[in-house]
Design a protein around this motif. Structure first.
Motif, PDB file in Angstrom:
ATOM      1  N   SER A 221      -8.190   7.479   8.669  1.00  0.00           N
ATOM      2  CA  SER A 221      -9.070   8.002   8.957  1.00  0.00           C
ATOM      3  C   SER A 221      -8.654   9.681   9.401  1.00  0.00           C
ATOM      4  O   SER A 221      -9.335  10.757   9.127  1.00  0.00           O
ATOM      5  CB  SER A 221     -10.395   7.580  10.052  1.00  0.00           C
ATOM      6  OG  SER A 221      -9.419   7.455  11.205  1.00  0.00           O
TER       7      SER A 221
ATOM      8  N   TRP B 272      -3.772   0.193  -2.807  1.00  0.00           N
ATOM      9  CA  TRP B 272      -3.224  -0.919  -2.294  1.00  0.00           C
ATOM     10  C   TRP B 272      -3.299  -1.930  -3.644  1.00  0.00           C
ATOM     11  O   TRP B 272      -4.211  -1.866  -4.417  1.00  0.00           O
ATOM     12  CB  TRP B 272      -3.757  -1.635  -1.090  1.00  0.00           C
ATOM     13  CG  TRP B 272      -5.339  -2.107  -1.294  1.00  0.00           C
ATOM     14  CD1 TRP B 272      -6.337  -1.226  -0.580  1.00  0.00           C
ATOM     15  CD2 TRP B 272      -5.812  -3.033  -1.742  1.00  0.00           C
ATOM     16  NE1 TRP B 272      -7.597  -1.820  -0.942  1.00  0.00           N
ATOM     17  CE2 TRP B 272      -7.442  -3.084  -1.586  1.00  0.00           C
ATOM     18  CE3 TRP B 272      -5.626  -4.099  -2.496  1.00  0.00           C
ATOM     19  CZ2 TRP B 272      -8.130  -4.079  -2.195  1.00  0.00           C
ATOM     20  CZ3 TRP B 272      -6.331  -5.121  -3.086  1.00  0.00           C
ATOM     21  CH2 TRP B 272      -7.621  -4.982  -2.896  1.00  0.00           C
TER      22      TRP B 272
ATOM     23  N   ASN C  94       0.384   5.627   0.729  1.00  0.00           N
ATOM     24  CA  ASN C  94      -0.450   6.874   1.119  1.00  0.00           C
ATOM     25  C   ASN C  94       0.308   8.087   0.831  1.00  0.00           C
ATOM     26  O   ASN C  94       1.321   8.277   1.502  1.00  0.00           O
ATOM     27  CB  ASN C  94      -0.903   6.675   2.489  1.00  0.00           C
ATOM     28  CG  ASN C  94      -1.674   7.519   3.201  1.00  0.00           C
ATOM     29  OD1 ASN C  94      -1.778   7.892   4.337  1.00  0.00           O
ATOM     30  ND2 ASN C  94      -2.370   8.359   2.263  1.00  0.00           N
TER      31      ASN C  94
ATOM     32  N   TYR D  25      -8.241   5.068  -3.724  1.00  0.00           N
ATOM     33  CA  TYR D  25      -8.982   5.821  -3.166  1.00  0.00           C
ATOM     34  C   TYR D  25      -8.608   7.442  -3.254  1.00  0.00           C
ATOM     35  O   TYR D  25      -7.130   7.737  -3.221  1.00  0.00           O
ATOM     36  CB  TYR D  25      -9.232   5.696  -1.600  1.00  0.00           C
ATOM     37  CG  TYR D  25      -9.610   4.324  -1.195  1.00  0.00           C
ATOM     38  CD1 TYR D  25     -10.915   4.085  -0.785  1.00  0.00           C
ATOM     39  CD2 TYR D  25      -8.792   3.251  -1.204  1.00  0.00           C
ATOM     40  CE1 TYR D  25     -11.496   2.804  -0.372  1.00  0.00           C
ATOM     41  CE2 TYR D  25      -9.240   1.957  -0.785  1.00  0.00           C
ATOM     42  CZ  TYR D  25     -10.583   1.877  -0.317  1.00  0.00           C
ATOM     43  OH  TYR D  25     -11.177   0.589  -0.017  1.00  0.00           O
TER      44      TYR D  25
ATOM     45  N   TYR E 295       0.744  -1.310   0.018  1.00  0.00           N
ATOM     46  CA  TYR E 295       0.117   0.123   0.025  1.00  0.00           C
ATOM     47  C   TYR E 295       0.694   1.182   0.196  1.00  0.00           C
ATOM     48  O   TYR E 295       2.059   1.183   0.422  1.00  0.00           O
ATOM     49  CB  TYR E 295      -0.961   0.087   1.159  1.00  0.00           C
ATOM     50  CG  TYR E 295      -0.229   0.380   2.586  1.00  0.00           C
ATOM     51  CD1 TYR E 295      -0.056   1.662   2.869  1.00  0.00           C
ATOM     52  CD2 TYR E 295       0.371  -0.843   3.133  1.00  0.00           C
ATOM     53  CE1 TYR E 295       0.754   1.741   4.511  1.00  0.00           C
ATOM     54  CE2 TYR E 295       1.028  -0.556   4.623  1.00  0.00           C
ATOM     55  CZ  TYR E 295       1.212   0.848   4.780  1.00  0.00           C
ATOM     56  OH  TYR E 295       1.807   1.065   5.959  1.00  0.00           O
TER      57      TYR E 295
ATOM     58  N   TRP F 291     -13.076   9.522   1.939  1.00  0.00           N
ATOM     59  CA  TRP F 291     -12.597   8.651   0.901  1.00  0.00           C
ATOM     60  C   TRP F 291     -13.400   8.129   0.045  1.00  0.00           C
ATOM     61  O   TRP F 291     -14.684   7.664   0.405  1.00  0.00           O
ATOM     62  CB  TRP F 291     -12.045   7.361   1.755  1.00  0.00           C
ATOM     63  CG  TRP F 291     -10.723   7.790   2.366  1.00  0.00           C
ATOM     64  CD1 TRP F 291     -10.576   7.884   3.796  1.00  0.00           C
ATOM     65  CD2 TRP F 291      -9.437   8.314   1.889  1.00  0.00           C
ATOM     66  NE1 TRP F 291      -9.369   8.170   4.213  1.00  0.00           N
ATOM     67  CE2 TRP F 291      -8.614   8.483   3.126  1.00  0.00           C
ATOM     68  CE3 TRP F 291      -8.952   8.332   0.852  1.00  0.00           C
ATOM     69  CZ2 TRP F 291      -7.153   8.750   2.932  1.00  0.00           C
ATOM     70  CZ3 TRP F 291      -7.605   8.592   0.450  1.00  0.00           C
ATOM     71  CH2 TRP F 291      -6.686   8.915   1.702  1.00  0.00           C
TER      72      TRP F 291
ATOM     73  N   LYS G 174      -6.000  -6.921   3.979  1.00  0.00           N
ATOM     74  CA  LYS G 174      -6.594  -5.884   2.984  1.00  0.00           C
ATOM     75  C   LYS G 174      -6.414  -4.428   3.536  1.00  0.00           C
ATOM     76  O   LYS G 174      -7.140  -4.183   4.523  1.00  0.00           O
ATOM     77  CB  LYS G 174      -7.740  -6.309   2.315  1.00  0.00           C
ATOM     78  CG  LYS G 174      -8.199  -5.394   1.277  1.00  0.00           C
ATOM     79  CD  LYS G 174      -9.429  -6.010   0.547  1.00  0.00           C
ATOM     80  CE  LYS G 174      -9.344  -7.304   0.051  1.00  0.00           C
ATOM     81  NZ  LYS G 174     -10.542  -7.808  -0.793  1.00  0.00           N
ATOM     82  N   PRO G 175      -5.689  -3.431   3.107  1.00  0.00           N
ATOM     83  CA  PRO G 175      -5.619  -2.301   3.607  1.00  0.00           C
ATOM     84  C   PRO G 175      -6.665  -1.446   3.366  1.00  0.00           C
ATOM     85  O   PRO G 175      -7.475  -1.349   2.792  1.00  0.00           O
ATOM     86  CB  PRO G 175      -4.232  -1.696   2.897  1.00  0.00           C
ATOM     87  CG  PRO G 175      -3.654  -2.756   2.204  1.00  0.00           C
ATOM     88  CD  PRO G 175      -4.758  -3.741   2.040  1.00  0.00           C
ATOM     89  N   SER G 176      -7.006  -0.283   4.445  1.00  0.00           N
ATOM     90  CA  SER G 176      -7.962   0.530   4.477  1.00  0.00           C
ATOM     91  C   SER G 176      -7.080   1.949   4.633  1.00  0.00           C
ATOM     92  O   SER G 176      -6.196   2.097   5.329  1.00  0.00           O
ATOM     93  CB  SER G 176      -8.934   0.273   5.571  1.00  0.00           C
ATOM     94  OG  SER G 176      -9.586  -0.999   5.427  1.00  0.00           O
ATOM     95  N   PRO G 177      -7.864   3.082   3.874  1.00  0.00           N
ATOM     96  CA  PRO G 177      -7.122   4.487   3.985  1.00  0.00           C
ATOM     97  C   PRO G 177      -7.483   4.813   5.362  1.00  0.00           C
ATOM     98  O   PRO G 177      -8.295   4.609   6.328  1.00  0.00           O
ATOM     99  CB  PRO G 177      -7.956   5.135   3.049  1.00  0.00           C
ATOM    100  CG  PRO G 177      -9.072   4.514   2.869  1.00  0.00           C
ATOM    101  CD  PRO G 177      -8.744   3.044   2.906  1.00  0.00           C
TER     102      PRO G 177
ATOM    103  N   PRO H 293     -13.412   5.476  -3.465  1.00  0.00           N
ATOM    104  CA  PRO H 293     -12.807   4.458  -4.165  1.00  0.00           C
ATOM    105  C   PRO H 293     -12.859   4.742  -5.802  1.00  0.00           C
ATOM    106  O   PRO H 293     -13.935   5.151  -6.330  1.00  0.00           O
ATOM    107  CB  PRO H 293     -13.366   3.188  -3.868  1.00  0.00           C
ATOM    108  CG  PRO H 293     -14.854   3.394  -3.545  1.00  0.00           C
ATOM    109  CD  PRO H 293     -14.967   4.697  -2.744  1.00  0.00           C
TER     110      PRO H 293
END
Length: 393
Positions: free
Chosen positions: A388, A137, A112, A149, A110, A193, A383-386, A195
């Motif tokens: 907050s 990612w 950012n 995203y 990933y 965010w 599985k990555p998440s953006p 996608p």
């Protein structure tokens, strides 16, 4: 085979692209060059990336701007300070390899990033507009997926002195700026965010600015010979026929600042193993015109060692009759890559004013024209998440 002017357009600095109101596809292309991952084009792996945040509606050429309305403020951006003596890079390279070696490869890679363009407003201070954060990612295994995203970030004063001037002016809100011959919107609050809609199944990593697309396994087995990495990532091959047809434009493609720009694509987009990253840093430092600039502080307040090269005053453009002519900016600036001073991790890049003039005649050397910062990157088995949390207060 691409036309030489198409290559020049793709290589052109993102913040100098775009002039006036243009179609949606052109807007996306211009934003692709200026915003994080695909700076020099929006298209990747055969599909069009959709930039969903609202600020993507505006073209992004940087110019002297006039304030209209919106929201601004927040913590002032830390100013840079350059050491008098160059920082020795060997220890940083070794530290980077040691730190990166401790992080094993996972199932997902990933990144950012955040980017911003600087505008000088009517009150005489500078703001960051066209402000955006991205999160992406990619699965190591083909078919494992890939997702991008994006979210808007609110306009804000660029540095401490701009913060002070903004407050003295009554802390006016910032919703749009005058941009050559049209208004560019500025986000007044952080967006959510959103996608991208794409059909990319993952399994490979594309490096913008090159023809290189690597699987994770191929990335792990890249050569550590600086000369091979130079040819792969830093220097573009120019067809002899094209060089003869357009010697000015062809030479410009491998200008030292272009070499620095190409390095940023590799550092930001590919999961390079520590030894490869260290070798690429050495290859970059050895290029003609690329200098060790000592230490600086990036807009997130991180202390960094910097390498960079100056852009010449101008760029090639197609004139009457299709002839390539040289268009001057009236100012020069420097493409700068930033690496963490302690770990050697890649932090991002900036375009910094060197010789004021033209639209930047009122700015001092060191003024940041735009930046693209790597807020974080790495391997994970989930599985990555953006994130907050916003990058700025």
């Amino acid at each position: 085979m691409k036309d030489i002017m198409q290559e020049l357009a793709e290589a052109r600095p993102g913040h100098l692209s775009g002039a006036g109101r243009v179609g949606e596809e052109v807007r996306r292309s211009e934003l692709g060059r200026a915003f994080s991952q695909p700076r020099e084009a929006v298209r990747r792996r055969g599909h069009a990336r959709r930039l969903v945040p609202a600020v993507a509606a505006g073209a992004v050429a940087v110019t002297a701007a006039v304030l209209v309305a919106g929201t601004g403020g927040g913590t002032p951006t830390p100013r840079r300070s350059t050491t008098a003596a160059p920082f020795r890079g060997d220890s940083v390279l070794l530290a980077a390899a040691d730190v990166a070696a401790k992080q094993p490869m996972g199932e997902y890679w990933y990144t950012n990033q955040l980017s911003g363009l600087s505008f000088v407003v009517k009150g005489g201070y500078a703001i960051t507009c066209a402000h955006m954060e991205t999160f992406e990612w990619t699965a190591v295994k083909a078919g494992g997926g890939h997702l991008f995203y994006g979210r808007d970030l609110p306009a804000r004063p660029l540095a401490a002195e701009d913060e002070a001037a903004w407050r003295k002016a009554g802390s006016p809100s910032i919703s749009q700026v005058w941009n050559t011959d049209h208004y560019t919107p500025c986000a007044t609050k952080a967006g959510s965010w959103k996608p991208d809609i794409n059909h990319d199944k993952g399994g490979s990593f594309f490096v913008p600015g090159t023809a290189v697309e690597l699987t994770a396994a191929e990335a792990q087995h890249l050569p550590t010979d600086p000369a091979k990495l130079t040819k792969m990532f830093l220097v573009r091959d120019v067809n002899p026929a094209r060089a003869k047809m357009d010697p000015v434009g062809s030479k410009w493609l491998n200008d030292p600042a272009h070499v620095v720009r190409n390095a940023s694509y590799a550092f930001a987009n590919a999961p390079l193993p520590p030894k490869v990253r260290a070798a690429l840093m050495r290859a970059l430092a050895a290029q003609p015109g690329v200098r060790n600039l000592g230490t600086m502080t990036d807009p997130l307040g991180r202390r960094a060692i910097a390498f960079g090269a100056d852009w010449t005053d101008g760029r090639p453009d197609r004139g009457r009759g299709g002839k390539v002519v040289w268009t001057k900016f009236g100012y020069t600036y420097r493409e700068v890559l930033l690496f963490d001073r302690k770990t050697g991790e890649y932090l991002g890049d900036e375009a910094v004013l060197v010789k004021p003039g033209g639209r930047y005649r009122t700015r001092k050397p060191g003024f940041v024209l735009h930046y693209e910062l790597l807020r974080g990157s790495g391997w994970t088995n989930k599985k990555p998440s953006p994130p907050s949390k916003l990058p700025f207060h």
